[in-house]
Scaffold this motif. Sequence first.
Motif, PDB file in Angstrom:
ATOM      1  N   GLU A   1     114.098   4.543 -39.478  1.00  0.00           N
ATOM      2  CA  GLU A   1     115.029   5.329 -38.679  1.00  0.00           C
ATOM      3  C   GLU A   1     114.698   6.795 -38.914  1.00  0.00           C
ATOM      4  O   GLU A   1     114.060   7.139 -39.905  1.00  0.00           O
ATOM      5  CB  GLU A   1     116.488   5.089 -39.101  1.00  0.00           C
ATOM      6  N   CYS A   2     115.182   7.635 -38.015  1.00  0.00           N
ATOM      7  CA  CYS A   2     114.952   9.069 -38.173  1.00  0.00           C
ATOM      8  C   CYS A   2     116.089   9.812 -37.477  1.00  0.00           C
ATOM      9  O   CYS A   2     116.511   9.426 -36.392  1.00  0.00           O
ATOM     10  CB  CYS A   2     113.602   9.433 -37.557  1.00  0.00           C
TER      11      CYS A   2
ATOM     12  N   VAL B   1     116.746  10.552 -33.798  1.00  0.00           N
ATOM     13  CA  VAL B   1     115.458  10.876 -33.202  1.00  0.00           C
ATOM     14  C   VAL B   1     114.862   9.573 -32.706  1.00  0.00           C
ATOM     15  O   VAL B   1     114.659   8.638 -33.486  1.00  0.00           O
ATOM     16  CB  VAL B   1     114.519  11.559 -34.227  1.00  0.00           C
ATOM     17  N   ASN B   2     114.612   9.489 -31.407  1.00  0.00           N
ATOM     18  CA  ASN B   2     114.063   8.266 -30.827  1.00  0.00           C
ATOM     19  C   ASN B   2     112.555   8.192 -30.924  1.00  0.00           C
ATOM     20  O   ASN B   2     111.985   7.110 -30.883  1.00  0.00           O
ATOM     21  CB  ASN B   2     114.497   8.124 -29.369  1.00  0.00           C
ATOM     22  N   GLY B   3     111.902   9.345 -31.037  1.00  0.00           N
ATOM     23  CA  GLY B   3     110.461   9.316 -31.130  1.00  0.00           C
ATOM     24  C   GLY B   3     109.881  10.661 -31.507  1.00  0.00           C
ATOM     25  O   GLY B   3     110.492  11.712 -31.295  1.00  0.00           O
ATOM     26  N   ILE B   4     108.696  10.604 -32.087  1.00  0.00           N
ATOM     27  CA  ILE B   4     107.908  11.786 -32.407  1.00  0.00           C
ATOM     28  C   ILE B   4     106.483  11.460 -31.974  1.00  0.00           C
ATOM     29  O   ILE B   4     105.856  10.552 -32.539  1.00  0.00           O
ATOM     30  CB  ILE B   4     107.947  12.130 -33.914  1.00  0.00           C
TER      31      ILE B   4
ATOM     32  N   ASP C   1     103.702   9.629 -30.366  1.00  0.00           N
ATOM     33  CA  ASP C   1     103.592   8.227 -29.943  1.00  0.00           C
ATOM     34  C   ASP C   1     104.489   7.293 -30.742  1.00  0.00           C
ATOM     35  O   ASP C   1     104.601   6.118 -30.401  1.00  0.00           O
ATOM     36  CB  ASP C   1     102.141   7.749 -30.072  1.00  0.00           C
ATOM     37  N   LEU C   2     105.109   7.786 -31.799  1.00  0.00           N
ATOM     38  CA  LEU C   2     105.947   6.943 -32.654  1.00  0.00           C
ATOM     39  C   LEU C   2     107.341   6.798 -32.062  1.00  0.00           C
ATOM     40  O   LEU C   2     107.915   7.757 -31.558  1.00  0.00           O
ATOM     41  CB  LEU C   2     106.048   7.547 -34.051  1.00  0.00           C
ATOM     42  N   LYS C   3     107.888   5.611 -32.135  1.00  0.00           N
ATOM     43  CA  LYS C   3     109.237   5.328 -31.643  1.00  0.00           C
ATOM     44  C   LYS C   3     110.092   4.843 -32.805  1.00  0.00           C
ATOM     45  O   LYS C   3     109.635   4.098 -33.666  1.00  0.00           O
ATOM     46  CB  LYS C   3     109.212   4.255 -30.546  1.00  0.00           C
ATOM     47  N   PHE C   4     111.350   5.265 -32.816  1.00  0.00           N
ATOM     48  CA  PHE C   4     112.291   4.870 -33.858  1.00  0.00           C
ATOM     49  C   PHE C   4     113.527   4.260 -33.224  1.00  0.00           C
ATOM     50  O   PHE C   4     113.957   4.683 -32.153  1.00  0.00           O
ATOM     51  CB  PHE C   4     112.711   6.079 -34.705  1.00  0.00           C
ATOM     52  N   GLN C   5     114.104   3.278 -33.917  1.00  0.00           N
ATOM     53  CA  GLN C   5     115.360   2.691 -33.474  1.00  0.00           C
ATOM     54  C   GLN C   5     116.521   3.456 -34.108  1.00  0.00           C
ATOM     55  O   GLN C   5     116.381   4.010 -35.193  1.00  0.00           O
ATOM     56  CB  GLN C   5     115.434   1.224 -33.880  1.00  0.00           C
TER      57      GLN C   5
END
Length: 86
Positions: free
Chosen positions: A46-47, A59-62, A64-68
Amino acid sequence: GALHTPEPDCFLNGITRQTVIKLAEDMDIDVNVRPIMPEELPDFQECFIVGTAVEVTPVNGIGDLKFQVGQTTQSLVRAYKALVSE
């Protein structure tokens, strides 16, 4: 199962940040204040960011990375909103 946050060496160790850390500790979440390197991002579950204007914002993404938006983030969002709404 733990919260990792960077050392406040190049950003403000503000009241919002300190409050969220205290809320996490009160919720028995281990808080680790340490350097965080960009190559660690793929391992994040998570972020979220904190600040006066954004409060606690997932934060949903940075790149190309996606976070739940997971349970820890949701719990801290609720706890912070409850605290500032008192």
